[in-house]
Design an enzyme around this catalytic site. Structure first.
Site, PDB file in Angstrom:
ATOM      1  N   GLU A 252       0.889  -1.002   0.080  1.00  0.00           N
ATOM      2  CA  GLU A 252       0.022   0.086  -0.058  1.00  0.00           C
ATOM      3  C   GLU A 252       0.823   1.124  -0.050  1.00  0.00           C
ATOM      4  O   GLU A 252       1.941   1.180   0.942  1.00  0.00           O
ATOM      5  CB  GLU A 252      -0.716  -0.079   1.301  1.00  0.00           C
ATOM      6  CG  GLU A 252      -1.860  -0.893   1.324  1.00  0.00           C
ATOM      7  CD  GLU A 252      -2.652  -0.733   2.689  1.00  0.00           C
ATOM      8  OE1 GLU A 252      -3.122   0.159   3.158  1.00  0.00           O
ATOM      9  OE2 GLU A 252      -2.445  -1.970   3.546  1.00  0.00           O
ATOM     10  N   ARG A 481       5.529 -13.566   9.124  1.00  0.00           N
ATOM     11  CA  ARG A 481       6.180 -12.230   8.920  1.00  0.00           C
ATOM     12  C   ARG A 481       7.426 -12.219   9.591  1.00  0.00           C
ATOM     13  O   ARG A 481       7.678 -13.173  10.645  1.00  0.00           O
ATOM     14  CB  ARG A 481       5.380 -11.320   9.690  1.00  0.00           C
ATOM     15  CG  ARG A 481       3.910 -10.853   9.011  1.00  0.00           C
ATOM     16  CD  ARG A 481       3.006 -10.084  10.288  1.00  0.00           C
ATOM     17  NE  ARG A 481       3.399  -8.662  10.084  1.00  0.00           N
ATOM     18  CZ  ARG A 481       2.935  -7.600   9.473  1.00  0.00           C
ATOM     19  NH1 ARG A 481       1.915  -8.057   8.507  1.00  0.00           N
ATOM     20  NH2 ARG A 481       3.145  -6.486   9.325  1.00  0.00           N
ATOM     21  N   LYS A 491       3.842   2.451  11.280  1.00  0.00           N
ATOM     22  CA  LYS A 491       4.019   3.800  10.938  1.00  0.00           C
ATOM     23  C   LYS A 491       3.604   4.837  11.654  1.00  0.00           C
ATOM     24  O   LYS A 491       4.306   5.866  11.674  1.00  0.00           O
ATOM     25  CB  LYS A 491       2.889   3.643   9.427  1.00  0.00           C
ATOM     26  CG  LYS A 491       3.465   3.107   8.378  1.00  0.00           C
ATOM     27  CD  LYS A 491       2.339   2.805   7.220  1.00  0.00           C
ATOM     28  CE  LYS A 491       2.822   1.549   6.635  1.00  0.00           C
ATOM     29  NZ  LYS A 491       1.768   0.911   6.114  1.00  0.00           N
TER      30      LYS A 491
HETATM   31  P1  ATP Z   1       2.625  -2.535   7.929  1.00  0.00           P
HETATM   32  O1  ATP Z   1       1.314  -2.540   8.613  1.00  0.00           O
HETATM   33  O2  ATP Z   1       3.654  -3.058   8.889  1.00  0.00           O
HETATM   34  O3  ATP Z   1       3.199  -1.321   7.511  1.00  0.00           O
HETATM   35  P2  ATP Z   1       1.549  -3.762   5.710  1.00  0.00           P
HETATM   36  O4  ATP Z   1       0.954  -5.113   5.741  1.00  0.00           O
HETATM   37  O5  ATP Z   1       0.323  -2.587   6.049  1.00  0.00           O
HETATM   38  O6  ATP Z   1       2.508  -3.573   6.662  1.00  0.00           O
HETATM   39  P3  ATP Z   1       1.542  -3.562   2.972  1.00  0.00           P
HETATM   40  O7  ATP Z   1       2.141  -2.173   2.326  1.00  0.00           O
HETATM   41  O8  ATP Z   1       0.340  -3.851   2.693  1.00  0.00           O
HETATM   42  O9  ATP Z   1       2.130  -3.263   4.394  1.00  0.00           O
HETATM   43  O10 ATP Z   1       2.872  -4.804   2.737  1.00  0.00           O
HETATM   44  C1  ATP Z   1       3.024  -5.209   1.581  1.00  0.00           C
HETATM   45  C2  ATP Z   1       3.605  -6.539   1.454  1.00  0.00           C
HETATM   46  O11 ATP Z   1       4.498  -6.808   2.490  1.00  0.00           O
HETATM   47  C3  ATP Z   1       2.369  -7.434   1.904  1.00  0.00           C
HETATM   48  O12 ATP Z   1       1.979  -8.552   1.290  1.00  0.00           O
HETATM   49  C4  ATP Z   1       2.483  -7.683   3.426  1.00  0.00           C
HETATM   50  O13 ATP Z   1       1.971  -8.914   3.668  1.00  0.00           O
HETATM   51  C5  ATP Z   1       4.133  -7.838   3.280  1.00  0.00           C
HETATM   52  N1  ATP Z   1       4.696  -7.532   4.572  1.00  0.00           N
HETATM   53  C6  ATP Z   1       4.260  -6.506   5.600  1.00  0.00           C
HETATM   54  N2  ATP Z   1       5.011  -6.518   6.658  1.00  0.00           N
HETATM   55  C7  ATP Z   1       5.729  -7.593   6.634  1.00  0.00           C
HETATM   56  C8  ATP Z   1       6.740  -8.468   7.362  1.00  0.00           C
HETATM   57  N3  ATP Z   1       6.540  -7.737   8.865  1.00  0.00           N
HETATM   58  N4  ATP Z   1       6.859  -9.375   7.294  1.00  0.00           N
HETATM   59  C9  ATP Z   1       6.910 -10.053   6.004  1.00  0.00           C
HETATM   60  N5  ATP Z   1       5.950  -9.354   5.078  1.00  0.00           N
HETATM   61  C10 ATP Z   1       5.431  -8.392   5.427  1.00  0.00           C
HETATM   62 MG    MG Z   2      -1.391  -3.343   4.877  1.00  0.00          MG
END
Ligand code: ATP
Ligand code: MG
Length: 788
Positions: A252, A481, A491
């Site tokens: 995102e 994760r 964030k």
């Molecule tokens: P955050 O809430 O930590 O910012 P998010 O899931 O909102 O992370 P996205 O931008 O949706 O962030 O993430 C893009 C991809 O990265 C998704 O497929 C998500 O599953 C993966 N991802 C995010 N955080 C992790 C993590 N800590 N370990 C492995 N993969 C991750």
């Molecule tokens: Mg997300």
């Protein structure tokens, strides 16, 4: 002779390649000649039939068969189609010789026995039902064996085996649900046989294991093997992908990427690359409220920094029109309705209490039974801006009886009165993640939709929506994760640290955004190697910062040039040499790199820390009465006299150069020639930003856990003049022999890095200019030497 035959076979209809193929083997060639001789047609156009005749020749391998004409005719008139039929037919005519008959041939080769796809499915289902208890008990461990077992079922003898796998897969899925922890195959570690005489493997470079061949990624299906409710969709999918792996990394664009994302990047880009496939960078931009231009740019940059190039860059918003059309399709299929319940009411209908936990009774919204026409009309009103935010939702009509919350009529579209960075003010409604993600995966022909385990329950709604809309259904699979403990990654929390000036910005080297890690000077290869050694499983990996740093340290140890640097220099004067005394010393930058020369003269610097007024048992460095060695300088130096200012600070140490007799010093220290130094404007020593392993658990909030000594600035340091060369040739690295991930970096301050002997690893900060050198400490030399 051979060319004659080739010409003859080509006249019969074979193309160049096949004609050459057939004549390559003498026996096959003879049989094919026999076939052309008995063929009622002198020329055959149909490619399929030619293939079958070739297959027949390959079965007969030159043997003389009196009734070969029976088989040839059956192939030409289309009674024999599959390779199984042809080999059975060949077997029959070989065995029977002269007495072969057409009727018997048809029975032996299953002519006319054609099973419809539904019949095949029902036979397989019946056979699997018979062993249902075993399937429930042993689960996916017996799935691979099922394929072979089904081929042995006599009723299925003439069915196309390519139909079996999707049917079996679907059966397992509906009976026992998707794979979960119970289905993780534990691979036994092979014990290495001890090699005679080799008691240690010193000097042997041990290669890292590969995360792509072991664990979660090693167990993934091959392209084309993911089950479909409508198997014909797989054909089109494979036409597009040509059987290649196709993945996507779908961030995102609402923030900077962090260390956890590097795992996701590596899983998606790396898995595709490992299998010679492709990976999209897809910005999941369905929420215009949180998106900003800068994040798009930074995310793309970070991926490139990690050494990956997206095959294509796409945006969920590219598909807003298609998504809208499918939403109308879903309405027409009576699988979606427009709901005017408030968000609170929707929560209640889904059985969620005020705090979001499950527990209440679920019930249908009063709008759930609207007619298709009414829903279409209302949905178009939503589209046309006739409803305000929160006044109408398009909800999927799923299954309120299901135990899975992802089936309780998820929201598909909501009204958002925000312009979108790419579609402007065209849309007043935006699709949700649940509606968008699976469909865009489908549009983009993703073979493996890899995401983290918090989406496990979503797999059911993901597949439900693809199936209801009869579109290709990609396979969503979930991995664990990567979490770093002792810091915050959210964030919101990082924004707080930035806005309240606890740190220098989103890329402050004490943070674990990928921007910060890069600025600190950590090479991208170190991150990939680190993630690779962790491997990928379905459980969350929690890693302490010290473990991450230790991986970085060993990567830097293998790759960076070495220089001498003094954090707190003091001048030394040699009393027993003349002003023109010069001794050249040569020091290699690092194994595999060139050397540089330093001149040892009457005046030079050492570090204030390396001198004490009194020697003692545990103290090995310079003190009155205790000489010390200087790195690469042939003889020791010993103290004559120390000059101090009024405050008692040392201003100069007078020494002797002990060049009369060589003796072994207790230790060697680093030094710098007085006239061959560069002044460092700032060295920023970074320690952990938080005291505890879990800052967020602090009773007064995570800000109270901040370490006040997380950044220490040193202002009077000196570094060797050959730093210029390290900078000019940056990165002046040797490849890391134990890593597959030696990534070529684009030029930038952060790629100028070195090991300061006896001090630590350092890199140039982005604040550095041509006349003011600013260095960051990347990591210490040893794990326990964090404090300065
Ligand atoms: P955050 O809430 O930590 O910012 P998010 O899931 O909102 O992370 P996205 O931008 O949706 O962030 O993430 C893009 C991809 O990265 C998704 O497929 C998500 O599953 C993966 N991802 C995010 N955080 C992790 C993590 N800590 N370990 C492995 N993969 C991750
Ligand atoms: Mg997300």
């Amino acid at each position: 002779m051979e060319t004659e035959l080739i010409t003859k076979f080509k006249e019969f209809g074979l193309d160049d390649k096949r004609a050459a193929d057939v004549t390559k083997n003498k026996k096959v060639s003879k049989s094919f000649e026999d076939i052309t001789a008995v063929s009622p047609e002198s020329h055959v156009d149909d490619e399929k039939k030619l293939i079958n005749l070739h297959a027949l020749a390959a079965e007969l391998k030159g043997s003389d068969i009196p009734k070969i004409n029976l088989v040839v005719i059956a192939i030409l008139d289309g009674r024999l189609k599959s390779s199984l039929q042809i080999s059975e037919a060949a077997k029959y005519v070989k065995e029977k010789g002269e007495s072969a008959t057409n009727e018997e041939l048809e029975v032996a080769s299953g002519v006319g026995i054609e099973l419809s796809d539904d019949e095949v499915k029902s036979i397989i289902t019946k056979s699997l039902d018979a062993i249902e208890a075993e399937i429930v008990e042993k689960r996916y461990s017996i799935l691979p064996k099922m394929l072979g077992d089904m081929k042995k079922v006599s009723e299925l003898k003439w069915a196309k085996p390519s139909l079996f796998k999707p049917i079996i897969d679907e059966y397992f899925l509906t009976k026992i649900g998707p794979k979960d922890d119970r289905d993780v195959v534990k691979k036994e570690k092979k014990k290495k046989a001890p090699t005679a005489g080799a008691s240690s493997n010193k000097g042997v470079v041990e290669k890292e294991r590969s995360m792509f061949t072991e664990g979660f990624l090693g167990d993934l299906h091959k392209p084309g093997e993911n089950p479909q409710k409508y198997p014909e969709l797989m054909k089109k999918h494979l036409e597009f992908t040509k059987g290649q792996v196709l993945t996507r990394f779908p961030p995102e664009p609402n923030g900077y990427l962090h260390i956890g994302h590097s795992k996701a990047i590596m899983v998606n880009f790396g898995y595709a690359a490992y299998h010679s496939g492709k990976c999209y960078l897809r910005f999941d931009d369905t929420n215009p409220e949180a998106e900003e231009e800068i994040y798009f740019t930074k995310i793309e940059e970070t991926i490139k920094w990690l050494g990956y190039t997206p095959w294509k860059i796409t945006y969920s918003s590219d598909y807003f029109d298609e998504l809208y059309d499918l939403a109308e399709e879903l309405i027409k299929a009576e699988r979606a309705y427009v709901d005017h319940s408030t968000p609170e009411e929707i929560k209640a209908q889904r059985g969620l209490k005020d705090d979001g936990t499950l527990g209440g009774e679920r019930f249908a919204s009063k709008y759930r039974s609207r007619t298709v026409d009414e829903n279409l009309k209302e949905f178009r009103k939503m589209r046309d801006g006739e409803y305000g935010v929160g006044e109408a939702f398009l909800r999927m009509k799923q299954d309120l009886e299901s135990p899975n919350p992802q089936m309780w009529d998820l929201v598909a579209y909501r009204v958002l009165d925000k312009p979108h960075h790419r579609t402007g003010s065209k849309w007043k409604i935006y699709p949700t993640y649940d509606f968008t993600h699976c469909l865009v995966d489908s549009f983009e022909n993703i073979s493996h939709s890899l995401c983290t385990t918090e989406f496990r329950l979503s797999r059911v709604s993901y597949e439900w929506l693809c199936d209801e809309l009869k579109v290709y259904r990609p396979a969503q699979r979930e991995y664990g994760r990567l979490n770093l403990t002792g810091t915050v990654l959210s964030k919101r929390k990082i924004a707080k640290l930035v806005n309240d000036h606890y740190v220098r910005g989103w890329d402050d080297p004490r943070l674990y955004t990928l921007e910060a890690i890069r600025r600190r000077g950590i090479p991208p290869g170190a991150i990939l190697s680190f993630i690779n050694t962790l491997g990928v499983t379905t459980s969350t990996t929690n890693i302490q910062i010290v473990r991450f740093e230790s991986a970085v340290r060993s990567y830097l140890d293998a790759t960076t040039p070495r220089l001498m640097m003094l954090l707190h220099p003091i001048l030394v004067e040699l009393d027993n040499v003349g002003d023109d005394f010069r001794e050249e010393v040569e020091i290699p930058f690092q194994k595999g790199l060139s050397s540089r020369k330093l001149t040892f003269t009457k005046h030079f610097y050492i570090d204030a820390d390396d001198y004490r007024d009194e020697a003692s048992k545990e103290y090995f460095r310079l003190a009155p009465g205790q000489p010390v060695g200087l790195m690469k300088v042939p003889f020791n130096v010993s103290v004559n006299k120390v000059v101090k200012d009024d405050n008692g600070n040392i201003t100069k140490i007078h020494c002797n150069y002990d060049n009369e007799k060589k003796s072994k010093p207790k230790t060697f220290i680093q030094w710098l020639p007085k006239d061959e130094v560069i002044k460092v404007d700032q060295i920023r020593i970074y320690n952990q930003l938080f005291h505890s392993e879990n800052p967020s658990a602090h009773p007064d909030g995570f800000l109270k856990d901040i370490n006040p000594d997380s950044e220490i600035i040193i202002k009077d340091a000196l570094v060797e003049k050959s730093f210029e060369l390290v900078k000019e040739k940056s990165p002046l690295n040797v490849p890391n022999p134990s890593s597959e991930f030696n990534i070529k970096e684009a030029a930038g301050n952060e790629t100028v890095r070195f090991q300061a002997l006896r001090v630590g690893y350092f890199g140039v900060d982005k604040d550095s200019t041509d006349d003011k050198l600013v260095l960051n400490r990347i990591v210490t030399l040893k794990e326990d030497s964090a404090k300065v």
